[in-house]
Design a protein around this motif. Sequence first.
Motif, PDB file in Angstrom:
ATOM      1  N   UNK A 154      15.604  58.569  26.430  1.00 38.04           N
ATOM      2  CA  UNK A 154      14.200  58.987  26.406  1.00 38.04           C
ATOM      3  C   UNK A 154      13.981  59.897  25.205  1.00 38.04           C
ATOM      4  N   UNK A 155      13.032  59.516  24.377  1.00 40.36           N
ATOM      5  CA  UNK A 155      12.801  60.288  23.161  1.00 40.36           C
ATOM      6  C   UNK A 155      11.915  61.500  23.448  1.00 40.36           C
ATOM      7  N   UNK A 156      11.854  62.370  22.473  1.00 40.88           N
ATOM      8  CA  UNK A 156      10.967  63.534  22.583  1.00 40.88           C
ATOM      9  C   UNK A 156       9.545  63.104  22.223  1.00 40.88           C
ATOM     10  N   UNK A 217      16.097  65.472  19.347  1.00 37.15           N
ATOM     11  CA  UNK A 217      16.563  66.656  18.626  1.00 37.15           C
ATOM     12  C   UNK A 217      17.510  66.385  17.458  1.00 37.15           C
ATOM     13  N   UNK A 234       7.568  67.193  25.043  1.00 36.67           N
ATOM     14  CA  UNK A 234       8.347  66.173  25.768  1.00 36.67           C
ATOM     15  C   UNK A 234       7.590  65.773  27.013  1.00 36.67           C
ATOM     16  N   UNK A 235       7.831  64.607  27.576  1.00 32.74           N
ATOM     17  CA  UNK A 235       8.701  63.547  27.057  1.00 32.74           C
ATOM     18  C   UNK A 235       7.926  62.584  26.169  1.00 32.74           C
ATOM     19  N   UNK A 237       6.685  59.607  26.273  1.00 28.41           N
ATOM     20  CA  UNK A 237       6.456  58.657  27.387  1.00 28.41           C
ATOM     21  C   UNK A 237       6.304  57.225  26.885  1.00 28.41           C
ATOM     22  N   UNK A 240      10.846  55.580  26.576  1.00 32.17           N
ATOM     23  CA  UNK A 240      11.673  56.108  27.672  1.00 32.17           C
ATOM     24  C   UNK A 240      13.138  55.720  27.557  1.00 32.17           C
ATOM     25  N   UNK A 287      19.313  70.639  20.042  1.00 30.15           N
ATOM     26  CA  UNK A 287      18.174  71.324  20.655  1.00 30.15           C
ATOM     27  C   UNK A 287      18.406  72.837  20.689  1.00 30.15           C
ATOM     28  N   UNK A 297       9.495  74.761  22.916  1.00 29.23           N
ATOM     29  CA  UNK A 297       9.638  73.534  23.703  1.00 29.23           C
ATOM     30  C   UNK A 297       8.559  73.509  24.777  1.00 29.23           C
ATOM     31  N   UNK A 299       6.315  70.944  27.737  1.00 25.99           N
ATOM     32  CA  UNK A 299       6.026  69.648  28.365  1.00 25.99           C
ATOM     33  C   UNK A 299       4.573  69.262  28.108  1.00 25.99           C
ATOM     34  N   UNK A 302      -0.012  67.697  32.402  1.00 24.51           N
ATOM     35  CA  UNK A 302      -0.059  66.568  33.332  1.00 24.51           C
ATOM     36  C   UNK A 302      -1.280  65.677  33.087  1.00 24.51           C
ATOM     37  N   UNK A 305      -0.402  63.108  30.520  1.00 18.60           N
ATOM     38  CA  UNK A 305       0.460  62.039  31.047  1.00 18.60           C
ATOM     39  C   UNK A 305      -0.337  61.073  31.927  1.00 18.60           C
ATOM     40  N   UNK A 306      -1.198  61.633  32.792  1.00 24.32           N
ATOM     41  CA  UNK A 306      -1.963  60.775  33.710  1.00 24.32           C
ATOM     42  C   UNK A 306      -2.934  59.885  32.940  1.00 24.32           C
ATOM     43  N   UNK A 309      -0.930  57.180  31.237  1.00 22.28           N
ATOM     44  CA  UNK A 309      -0.495  56.142  32.194  1.00 22.28           C
ATOM     45  C   UNK A 309      -1.609  55.108  32.398  1.00 22.28           C
TER      46      UNK A 309
ATOM     47  N   UNK B 348      14.291  63.422  29.714  1.00 19.08           N
ATOM     48  CA  UNK B 348      14.604  62.401  30.729  1.00 19.08           C
ATOM     49  C   UNK B 348      13.999  62.724  32.092  1.00 19.08           C
ATOM     50  N   UNK B 354       7.614  62.058  36.439  1.00 20.57           N
ATOM     51  CA  UNK B 354       6.232  61.581  36.334  1.00 20.57           C
ATOM     52  C   UNK B 354       6.144  60.068  36.568  1.00 20.57           C
TER      53      UNK B 354
END
Lengths: 363, 363
Positions: A154-156, A217, A234-235, A237, A240, A287, A297, A299, A302, A305-306, A309, B348, B354
């Motif tokens: 899974x990439x950054x 990293x 990250x991530x 998405x 992956x 890292x 760093x 995330x 949300x 991400x939603x 998706x 990861x 998620x």
Amino acid sequence: MRRRKFLTTAGIGGAASTLAAPAIAQSMPELKWRLTSSFPKSLDTLYGAAESIAKKVAGLTDNKFQIRVFAPGEIVPALQALDAVQNNTVEMCHTASYYFVGKDLTMGFDSGVPFGLTARQQNAWMSMGGGLQLMREFMADYNAVPFPAGNTGCQMGGWFRKEIKTLDDLKGLKMRIPGIGGQIWAKLGAVPQQIAGGDIYPALERGAIDGAEWVGPYDDEKLGFYKVAPFYYYPGFWEAGTQITLMVGKQHWDALPAAYKLAVETVCGDVNGEMMARYDNLNPQALRRLVAAGTQLKPYPRDVLAAAWKATHELYDEFSSKNAKFKKIYDHWKAFRDEQFLWFRVAELTYENFAFTANQTVK
Amino acid sequence: MRRRKFLTTAGIGGAASTLAAPAIAQSMPELKWRLTSSFPKSLDTLYGAAESIAKKVAGLTDNKFQIRVFAPGEIVPALQALDAVQNNTVEMCHTASYYFVGKDLTMGFDSGVPFGLTARQQNAWMSMGGGLQLMREFMADYNAVPFPAGNTGCQMGGWFRKEIKTLDDLKGLKMRIPGIGGQIWAKLGAVPQQIAGGDIYPALERGAIDGAEWVGPYDDEKLGFYKVAPFYYYPGFWEAGTQITLMVGKQHWDALPAAYKLAVETVCGDVNGEMMARYDNLNPQALRRLVAAGTQLKPYPRDVLAAAWKATHELYDEFSSKNAKFKKIYDHWKAFRDEQFLWFRVAELTYENFAFTANQTVK
């Protein structure tokens, strides 16, 4: 390429087993093939894997099957690797198939598509779930026979000059992200940019772009992004478990002796795990260095991400309605993915969620 | 075993290149080796991997290096596989090293120990992090050269006749669980039982034991536990990524020609990923069948996991104080594990948490 060497065969037959010796001679012709890599020599993880393939294939064939690895630009540019195979300029290339989604979006499934399979799940789909067979049927039109031969995990999610606190912060953001991932970012309001690896740093430095994604990293550190964009998200998405692929020109593959075919297949299976292990070993070390140098760093929120998706699956439905080849593989892939996602929530994810934090949370 | 075949060499030399031909003849002696597996033939995942190794090694060596696979009991019982290598009864075995923690607890690190590395992390430790070198130094005392050659992924936590709602429910519970895992269950109040695979079902059926762990859905289904113990717990925190190992007798390994060594190494790397992919493909299908047959899937209560985490690390400290070999590898392994756990929490785990639930949670 499969000519019987009568002289040699006869010579061996005279002294050794008449059954075994002709088989050796027939099955071990001297071959010198060229492999063009899509990855710069500076990336020992990616470029190095092609060299590892060449070395092992030679070692398994008494140096009779020699593969010479060329960096991008030495024969063709990085993104013409598949063309070079298709046009018979080289016998093989080592690349990421999503570089070629401009030819057909279906290419994406070979390397992995947004909200796709993890490295392990991609391996399962490819080698046991029917994925490789589907990709081979699809790539026959490009004269290419693909073999999974590496994975980045899974990439950054990329480097940014400013913090991203909410989905709204993506509006108008100039983000270096190619392929289907870029189309998703566009749906989220960003302005995706296609910029080659070597040009990202200066663009980010002078503010021509606001953010850029690359790999993870260890590879990212080499390109120096942390010096000009402190926020590391990250991530990734959209990546992956990105598979790296060896592609062999179909007529060359079909003409290979069985033992050489097995050597290529076995070596690719070995190198597939070897690259993943190398990344998993090197990334945490890199890292630590990046964080020590001031990298923050973060995330993705949300809501990002939603929204991603939803945008991703809307795009897949759109692609499916327009492209029968895409739809055929997408339907198979999605059914496999959804089962994998359910299964991995059971033992693996429950273990990881507990154990990866237990040093901090269990007193 | 490395005798030069002068006649053959001379014969080839007369007809073919004087440089290449002797190399072939020298490097391809005819070998017939015996491999004893610790796994029953009925488990195509585990036993099948040894057959895959044999087939590929033969294919890469023009059938000159032949490995014949034997099931447990055909030469030696399952748990005497290492002894058979050590005593030179066979040239190689395919086994799980934690079967031999009775000889030395240090063996556990080769297959994986409780609250240990996931499959990917184990691969990284072994091939890139220095783990394989440490295990080879340790196993030299047993005349064995180990190669990672398969992984089950995170196993399930076992089958129980009654529900486990809290740590207290473990008190006095008779649980079939061997090795270090059993010692942890003992510290949690349970009574660990050592029972061979084939004897578990009847013991569970008649209530001689309350629970039993084996592997995961696909293998467990074959042994039928779901018919007599409806509660299926996860995760198997003592088996987060159990490695299966090919062990070669040291003197046999040292005498192998370089090309045969490379064949064994490359094939093991390939089969290592192949077994994981097979499990990942088959387990979700088996789990669906088990749940359809009435199996109730349950996570271990958090207090069980937390108590087990503490008990595990207390045991490791105790082992380290008594066993210098254990301490040497534990210190190296734990430093690697802790870094891996931190790193995998970033891209990861965030992705998996998620994406694996997004089909249900993103509307």
